[in-house]
Design an enzyme around this catalytic site. Structure first.
Site, PDB file in Angstrom:
ATOM      1  N   ASP A  99      33.738  86.053 -16.703  1.00 49.02           N
ATOM      2  CA  ASP A  99      35.125  85.621 -16.575  1.00 49.02           C
ATOM      3  C   ASP A  99      35.266  84.258 -17.256  1.00 49.02           C
ATOM      4  O   ASP A  99      34.296  83.702 -17.758  1.00 49.02           O
ATOM      5  CB  ASP A  99      35.542  85.574 -15.102  1.00 49.02           C
ATOM      6  N   ASP A 290      36.177  94.929 -10.069  1.00 49.39           N
ATOM      7  CA  ASP A 290      34.999  94.157  -9.673  1.00 49.39           C
ATOM      8  C   ASP A 290      35.297  93.491  -8.358  1.00 49.39           C
ATOM      9  O   ASP A 290      36.471  93.188  -8.073  1.00 49.39           O
ATOM     10  CB  ASP A 290      34.657  93.080 -10.717  1.00 49.39           C
ATOM     11  N   CYS A 336      22.962 110.304   1.260  1.00 46.23           N
ATOM     12  CA  CYS A 336      22.746 109.286   0.226  1.00 46.23           C
ATOM     13  C   CYS A 336      21.304 109.351  -0.291  1.00 46.23           C
ATOM     14  O   CYS A 336      20.357 109.351   0.493  1.00 46.23           O
ATOM     15  CB  CYS A 336      23.045 107.906   0.799  1.00 46.23           C
ATOM     16  N   CYS A 338      19.621 107.040  -1.799  1.00 46.10           N
ATOM     17  CA  CYS A 338      18.970 105.733  -1.987  1.00 46.10           C
ATOM     18  C   CYS A 338      17.721 105.640  -1.117  1.00 46.10           C
ATOM     19  O   CYS A 338      17.573 106.355  -0.119  1.00 46.10           O
ATOM     20  CB  CYS A 338      19.937 104.590  -1.680  1.00 46.10           C
ATOM     21  N   CYS A 341      18.263 105.041   2.667  1.00 44.69           N
ATOM     22  CA  CYS A 341      18.642 106.208   3.477  1.00 44.69           C
ATOM     23  C   CYS A 341      17.522 107.249   3.522  1.00 44.69           C
ATOM     24  O   CYS A 341      17.417 107.997   4.496  1.00 44.69           O
ATOM     25  CB  CYS A 341      19.924 106.830   2.928  1.00 44.69           C
ATOM     26  N   HIS A 367      21.710 100.256  -0.816  1.00 48.11           N
ATOM     27  CA  HIS A 367      22.542 101.356  -0.314  1.00 48.11           C
ATOM     28  C   HIS A 367      23.993 101.199  -0.780  1.00 48.11           C
ATOM     29  O   HIS A 367      24.608 102.152  -1.253  1.00 48.11           O
ATOM     30  CB  HIS A 367      22.491 101.443   1.216  1.00 48.11           C
TER      31      HIS A 367
END
Ligand SMILES: [Zn+2]
Length: 397
Positions: A99, A290, A336, A338, A341, A367
């Site tokens: 930014d 974002d 999930c 990941c 999990c 996660h």
């Protein structure tokens, strides 16, 4: 300036939802493709806190950002340039955005857009003085006075070397009067023109430039700002400034801002990342989002979960610090993929949080990154197959 082009960047619109403004697109950059709608993860200080770039990538992350304001204070843009640019410095080889620093100068003073919507704005400002030249502000590191101008912001962003860089503007807070907002808007347009001229002087072709639409909550000012950014050879547009004081007002302002923007350029919504806000934003025609939210709540024990697993009528995440999870041996989300999990129970993550083990931060951040990427992927698939409205309803909107 009208013949300005970005030979190493493209934005292709692939499909449009017939029932809303939602669109499926593809951003091509020198560091790879971003399928949109997409979420951009915040690596504020050149690091997505707690996890490796390889973990970000394995979680399906396409796009990250870093904040010029923080990087210019520490370690400094010159050092990042010496390191070979931000990609090399932080070890992330995918698309990056910085930014302008303006948002941070103002938001660290006024409070973030999300804080504003939640009514938590902090009125203690770091901004000392705003002039035609730029902004004098107090460094949050040591209290020293610094000057930020369009030229300084662009020089920093060119040295830092992200794929996408953003024009310098003033982010007006919600309490700004119409008179102030209009005056600020005109100055921001002059700053954006100076930003573009600075960018053009040292453009190496490896960066694409985003202009920001301002105008606060005022319809005619948003329209005037859209006309301005449309007329400039920006690659994309970001919706900035205050988005109002409630979710309803935010959706109204985003719609106001977006409707006058040319549809051929990508549109980014700054600082918004709640699940319902993303569905609403996508439906209003936003391509990228974002927000620090998914990774910030992870550091405070929050895990994003599908609608059916929520334990609170309003909150979009579960708080694993709660005692009710102490003996819950199920995963955060059984669907999930990941590692958190797959390997850990809620009880274990609860215990890690209670004992302040640093693994808790990594586990929950990983996660939540997976969650956001899977959410965005499901939105893209729904747009591909013409089922976006059904998906939106599934999330009870
Ligand atoms: Zn997970």
């Amino acid at each position: 300036m009208s013949d300005f082009s970005y030979p190493h960047f493209r934005f292709d619109l692939l499909k449009k939802d017939p029932h809303s403004q939602a669109r499926r697109g593809r951003l091509s950059t020198p560091h790879g493709i971003v399928e949109t709608p997409a979420f951009i993860f915040c690596g504020t200080k050149a690091s997505v806190k707690g996890i490796y770039p390889s973990q970000l990538k394995a979680a399906g992350t396409q796009f990250c950002l870093a904040n010029t304001y923080h990087l210019m204070l520490q370690p400094g843009a010159d050092l990042i340039e010496q390191a070979g640019g931000l990609h090399a410095f932080m070890g992330w080889d995918g698309p990056l955005l910085t930014d302008s620093g303006g948002f941070q100068v103002f938001s660290l003073g006024y409070g973030s857009v999300a804080d504003e919507i939640k009514g938590k704005r902090n009125r203690i400002s770091s901004v000392q003085k705003i002039t035609e030249e730029g902004v004098i502000f107090k460094s949050y590191l040591d209290g020293s006075l610094k000057m930020m101008t369009p030229e300084v912001s662009i020089e920093m962003q060119q040295k830092i070397g992200a794929d996408f860089i953003v024009a310098f503007d003033e982010c007006t807070p919600y309490h700004s009067s119409r008179t102030y907002t209009e005056c600020s808007l005109e100055r921001s347009h002059r700053w954006e023109t100076r930003s573009f001229e600075a960018f053009d002087r040292h453009n190496n072709g490896k960066q694409a430039f985003y202009g920001i639409i301002q105008g606060g909550v005022y319809a005619d000012l948003r329209e005037r700002s859209a006309e301005y950014v449309n007329s400039m050879p920006f690659f994309g547009h970001a919706i900035g400034g205050t988005l109002g004081a409630s979710k309803e007002e935010m959706y109204y302002v985003v719609d106001l801002a977006r409707r006058h923007l040319t549809s051929i350029r990508p549109i980014h919504l700054l600082g918004i990342g709640g699940i319902s806000d993303i569905f609403e934003g996508v439906a209003l025609g936003i391509d990228t989002f974002d927000c620090v939210h998914p990774t910030r709540i992870a550091r405070h024990g929050g895990a994003l979960v599908p609608f059916a697993l929520r334990d609170h009528s309003v909150r979009e995440h579960i708080s694993l610090k709660r005692a009710s999870y102490a003996q819950d041996f199920t995963p955060i989300d059984p669907t999930c993929p990941c590692e958190t999990c797959q390997k850990f129970s809620r009880a274990y993550v609860h215990y890690l949080l209670k004992t302040r083990e640093i693994l808790a931060i990594t586990a929950l951040t990983l996660h939540n990154v997976f969650f956001m990427n899977r959410l965005m992927q499901s939105i893209r698939e729904a747009l591909d197959t013409g089922t976006f409205q059904e998906l939106r309803k599934k999330w009870a909107l």
